[in-house]
Design an enzyme around this catalytic site. Structure first.
Site: not given
Length: 320
Positions: A20, A95, A173
């Site tokens: 990510i 997040k 997730d």
């Protein structure tokens, strides 16, 4: 702590340099005129041309940074963020913002006492279809809302066993992205009324889940989440109103109303996040909304669990 003026460039260090961070954070930081990537900390390696450190402590001690973007697995985000705040750095959290709601509360209180910015990001809220969807829904009488959030964990999280460990959330997730959109576009608060988890016999967290919510205005929201989807990936929210139907798809990048596609600007979720972060730091504010995370926590409290076949990811074997 260094005070930043509105026009100053925010020097950012990334903690945790996985998929990510490489795919989203690096290009977003580079593309924002008000931010620059000044350092990377990860024991597995850094980025060519950028000061890279094997540990967070080394980066905090040696790098010239104003802020830390925490992109580690959620199980260690609290400790990483707490260390960054203790070093006088502003903090951006991927997040989910932690492994528990209690961790998020501690970080929020710590940042406030230190006069530092804490930004708990929900990238899907920045998808181009979200605000138009919110505007269409406002004032309408809703009948039902259906969420279908299904993707292939092997494709998006190859070899990342942590996602099925305690605190990793499993299918929530990605599912929390849908919840972050729901809590933005729907006018009434949601509560979890039912949940069914499907957990592989060799894992701790669910690989699939069905969750039902009740909104304060009486609307029922049903969510179907699955981490086993092959082929086309599905990230869709279907809203039925008395006078029409809205479908938000591709994770919020596409929007259709009564079957007609709505023209939207190109995606820029993470670019918006870093612009927002720079604004928050310049104005001395924080932005920490735990609501989507609270819905996930409530789903875990309400869930009935079914055991399903073991899940195996060949990419995990390659990391042993």
């Amino acid at each position: 702590m260094t005070t930043r003026a509105p026009g100053d460039t925010l020097r950012i260090g990334i903690a945790g340099f996985g998929k990510i961070a490489r795919d989203q954070h690096v290009p977003a930081i580079a593309g924002c005129e008000r931010t620059t990537l000044a350092a990377v900390a990860d024991p597995a390696g850094g980025l060519d041309g950028t000061p890279s450190f094997a540990s967070l402590d080394d980066m905090l001690r040696e790098a010239d940074i104003d802020a830390v973007a925490v992109c580690t697995p959620p199980q260690i985000r609290h400790d990483v963020a707490l260390a960054a705040l203790a070093a006088g750095k502003h903090v951006l959290l991927e997040k989910p913002p932690g492994a528990t709601l209690g961790e998020v509360d501690i970080l929020s209180r710590t940042a406030e006492r230190a006069g530092l910015t804490l930004f708990a990001t929900w990238h899907s809220r920045h998808a181009p279809g979200v605000e138009p969807a919110r505007a269409w829904i406002a004032g309408r009488k809703l009948r039902a809302v259906r969420v279908t959030w299904k993707e292939d964990v092997r494709r998006w999280h190859p070899g990342q066993a942590w996602i099925f460990e305690p605190g990793g959330l499993g299918v929530f997730d990605p599912g929390i992205n849908a919840f972050s959109i729901l809590t933005r576009i729907l006018p009434a608060p949601l509560r979890v009324t039912e949940a069914t988890f499907r957990t592989p016999e060799n894992r701790t967290a669910p690989i699939a889940a069905d969750v039902r919510f009740a909104a304060a205005d009486g609307v029922v929201v049903d969510a179907a989440l699955d981490f086993r989807q092959e082929g086309p990936q599905t990230w869709e929210i279907d809203v039925e109103a008395d006078d029409g139907r809205l479908v938000l798809s591709a994770g919020g990048a596409e929007l259709a109303i009564d079957g007609g596609a709505i023209s939207l600007p190109p995606e820029g979720e993470y670019a918006d996040i870093y612009t927002r972060f720079a604004d928050l730091v310049a104005t001395g504010q924080s932005d920490v909304d735990p609501t989507p995370f609270g819905l996930v926590a409530d789903a875990f409290l309400m869930a009935r669990t079914e055991t399903v076949d073991a899940f195996h990811d060949p990419a995990e074997a390659g990391k042993r």
